[in-house]
Design a protein around this motif. Sequence first.
Motif, PDB file in Angstrom:
ATOM      1  N   PRO A 120       0.303  -1.355   0.055  1.00 32.40           N
ATOM      2  CA  PRO A 120       0.092   0.077   0.096  1.00 32.40           C
ATOM      3  C   PRO A 120       0.430   1.473  -0.152  1.00 32.40           C
ATOM      4  N   HIS A 121       0.509   2.370  -0.299  1.00 32.61           N
ATOM      5  CA  HIS A 121       0.726   3.765  -0.348  1.00 32.61           C
ATOM      6  C   HIS A 121       0.213   5.184   0.427  1.00 32.61           C
ATOM      7  N   ARG A 122       0.791   5.611   0.964  1.00 25.62           N
ATOM      8  CA  ARG A 122      -0.341   6.532   1.585  1.00 25.62           C
ATOM      9  C   ARG A 122       0.127   7.392   0.872  1.00 25.62           C
ATOM     10  N   ILE A 123      -0.382   8.774   0.480  1.00 20.20           N
ATOM     11  CA  ILE A 123      -0.091   9.974  -0.680  1.00 20.20           C
ATOM     12  C   ILE A 123      -2.047  10.222  -0.042  1.00 20.20           C
ATOM     13  N   ASN A 124      -1.671  11.973  -0.290  1.00 23.35           N
ATOM     14  CA  ASN A 124      -3.173  12.400  -0.684  1.00 23.35           C
ATOM     15  C   ASN A 124      -3.400  12.530  -1.670  1.00 23.35           C
ATOM     16  N   GLN A 125      -5.517  12.286  -1.667  1.00 22.66           N
ATOM     17  CA  GLN A 125      -5.863  13.196  -3.507  1.00 22.66           C
ATOM     18  C   GLN A 125      -5.007  13.976  -4.019  1.00 22.66           C
ATOM     19  N   ILE A 126      -4.718  14.679  -2.859  1.00 22.83           N
ATOM     20  CA  ILE A 126      -4.622  16.308  -3.831  1.00 22.83           C
ATOM     21  C   ILE A 126      -2.734  15.938  -4.142  1.00 22.83           C
ATOM     22  N   TYR A 127      -2.210  15.161  -4.109  1.00 21.54           N
ATOM     23  CA  TYR A 127      -0.869  14.554  -4.961  1.00 21.54           C
ATOM     24  C   TYR A 127      -0.984  13.487  -5.699  1.00 21.54           C
ATOM     25  N   LEU A 128      -1.775  12.500  -6.003  1.00 22.43           N
ATOM     26  CA  LEU A 128      -2.345  11.338  -6.485  1.00 22.43           C
ATOM     27  C   LEU A 128      -2.297  11.364  -7.985  1.00 22.43           C
ATOM     28  N   GLU A 129      -3.542  13.135  -7.555  1.00 22.92           N
ATOM     29  CA  GLU A 129      -4.890  12.866  -9.762  1.00 22.92           C
ATOM     30  C   GLU A 129      -3.815  13.673  -9.712  1.00 22.92           C
ATOM     31  N   PRO A 130      -2.522  14.634  -9.785  1.00 22.48           N
ATOM     32  CA  PRO A 130      -2.001  15.180 -10.644  1.00 22.48           C
ATOM     33  C   PRO A 130      -0.440  14.398 -11.488  1.00 22.48           C
ATOM     34  N   VAL A 131      -0.419  13.678 -10.498  1.00 25.37           N
ATOM     35  CA  VAL A 131       0.100  12.419 -11.224  1.00 25.37           C
ATOM     36  C   VAL A 131      -0.020  11.313 -12.158  1.00 25.37           C
ATOM     37  N   LEU A 132      -1.788  11.001 -11.581  1.00 24.00           N
ATOM     38  CA  LEU A 132      -2.655   9.872 -12.692  1.00 24.00           C
ATOM     39  C   LEU A 132      -3.014  11.218 -13.187  1.00 24.00           C
ATOM     40  N   PHE A 133      -3.299  12.566 -14.210  1.00 16.90           N
ATOM     41  CA  PHE A 133      -3.259  12.624 -14.853  1.00 16.90           C
ATOM     42  C   PHE A 133      -2.102  13.378 -15.948  1.00 16.90           C
ATOM     43  N   ALA A 134      -1.198  13.588 -15.129  1.00 17.56           N
ATOM     44  CA  ALA A 134       0.113  13.539 -16.416  1.00 17.56           C
ATOM     45  C   ALA A 134       0.150  12.705 -17.084  1.00 17.56           C
ATOM     46  N   HIS A 135       0.140  11.222 -16.214  1.00 16.40           N
ATOM     47  CA  HIS A 135       0.252  10.027 -17.387  1.00 16.40           C
ATOM     48  C   HIS A 135      -0.623   9.876 -17.822  1.00 16.40           C
ATOM     49  N   ALA A 136      -2.308  10.323 -17.359  1.00 15.34           N
ATOM     50  CA  ALA A 136      -3.230   9.574 -18.634  1.00 15.34           C
ATOM     51  C   ALA A 136      -3.234  10.925 -19.974  1.00 15.34           C
TER      52      ALA A 136
END
Length: 550
Positions: A120-136
């Motif tokens: 598992p990974h502990r990361i807040n959604q405010i940091y998670l989403e930009p990484v997903l968005f850039a990858h997408a």
Amino acid sequence: MPETLETSVLVVGAGPVGLTLAMDLARRGVSVLVVEIRHQGEAPNVKCNHVSARSMEIFRRLGVSSALRNSGLPADYPNDVAYRTTVTGAELSRIPIPARQDRYTARGGPDTDWPTAEPPHRINQIYLEPVLFAHAQGCPGLRILNRTRIDDVTQDDGHAFATGIDLDSGAPVRIRCDYLVGCDGGRSMVRTRIGATLQGTAVVGRVQSTYFRAPSLLGLLRHTPAWATFALNPRRCGNVYAIDGRATWLLHNYLNADETEFDSVDRDWAIRTILGVGADFQYEILTKEDWVGRRLVADRFRDRRIFICGDAAHLWIPMAGYGMNAGIADAMNLSWQIAARVKGWGGDAVLSGYEAERQPITEQVSQFAMKHALALQKQREEVPANIEAADEEGERARAHAGQALYDLNVNQYCCGGLNFGYFYDHSPLIAYDGEAAPSYSMAGFTPSTVPGCRTPHFWLEDGRSLYDALGDDYTLLRLDRGIDTRALEQAAQQRGVPLRVLDIDTPAAHGLYRHRLVLSRPDQHVAWRGDELPADALALVDRIRGAGSA
Ligand SMILES: Cc1cc2nc3c(=O)[nH]c(=O)nc-3n(C[C@H](O)[C@H](O)[C@H](O)COP(=O)(O)OP(=O)(O)OC[C@H]3O[C@@H](n4cnc5c(N)ncnc54)[C@H](O)[C@@H]3O)c2cc1C
């Protein structure tokens, strides 16, 4: 009439679930358009803090797990969960969870020895989403339209349609697609349009929640910092999550049953009481994030060409941190089924797999989460009055409470069962053999090859994760090279079903896998197993592709 945009799949909503679905569809060669109200780069609410091992496995497959693992809290910031009288008070107990720099190597903790390549990974959604968005954004075949709102969806026999508005220009938007998926969150418009309604418990509890900046807090702690710190005292109980590991924090003040309004309790008093700080403590409120804990699951996840996924389909109190993670599992499940249909090898029934498989699981997770929330509420109500007393009795009360808090909460913070234990037991796409899958709890699970279970993970002899060696589609694991599997390979080829054979020579696998052949699906769940091929290999292929029964 505005120009009609065309795509194979339209995803409404670029939250974590919509982005995951879109990335997986694109990887499978399906053209996908994502429409999102928010600006590009606009942060989501500071909600989710836990990305499950199962979600990280999915992100690994999508090629984004390393970027995620390297984001969030500082690499050496403890990911532990601490129980204290107040955040700056005496420590009662601690659930050890490795910091991300030690995540792959630490051993001996309650979640360190799980059968996975991605803990598992502990990361807040405010940091998670930009990484997903850039990858997408970098995925071929995937387009994202920001600042666009979909207001209506319809369908006929051949297509689904969406109409909306470009929020910057005011221009109307019209889109035609083969399939449409509402990943549009808890207030889902798509859910309403397909006539689905949420069923369950509308209010499990209310939480006054505050996102704040307080650079001095770390320096006031009497104990090692933690990712989550729960304060238990007779005045006010609450939980504080480290967001950037330096100065920003999210504090949940759990309201009592008779506190029916978010403002029933003075916010400043509650924050200071949970933190255990005086009037001189300085903090700045960034946002108020008050929320209602619910337990709601939609009564249907699909109407013909239109689906709902993630919070659009289910909402529950975030105990075990599993709302988004369940949505990501939905996305992984729906993605390959839509791709199968778009590519032409999925049968008429392949799309009915999604609701048959995911709705019961989300109902189960919602029950686990609510039960846990009620048990926690009871713990808060029964705080010993002397928990802060500086005498032997107080010492005993703290030790007792610390153990009880650990015993209850290790189940939610190290929820192996929610990650690996669930199984699809009434699916039209799985060939069952009569053996019941092992039961699971929030934390407990037994890896199993019973059809419907997650394909048990092990490390191959060459050091690779089994999941890295599995194909994107069906993989027939052959544990005995002497078996001639050509009849199944030919049957798959005849129906256009992508299938490859993977020979397993790893001794460790033989204890886990009791059969010589195990067929793993595109979503890493077992579709079939046996010691020899079935007499009618074509019937098996038709069953798993949603075109018959085996
Ligand atoms: C306090 C709290 C803590 C939580 N902690 C965790 C946790 O630790 N782990 C976990 O797994 N989950 C957690 N959750 C739940 C998690 O935040 C949600 O489950 C998750 O955000 C759902 O993702 P989603 O993509 O389905 O929906 P959302 O994140 O809501 O995204 C929906 C998107 O759709 C867009 N949209 C909506 N309508 C339209 C429209 N008409 N047209 C175009 N776009 C539209 C929105 O702008 C939004 O970007 C927590 C929730 C709360 C409240």
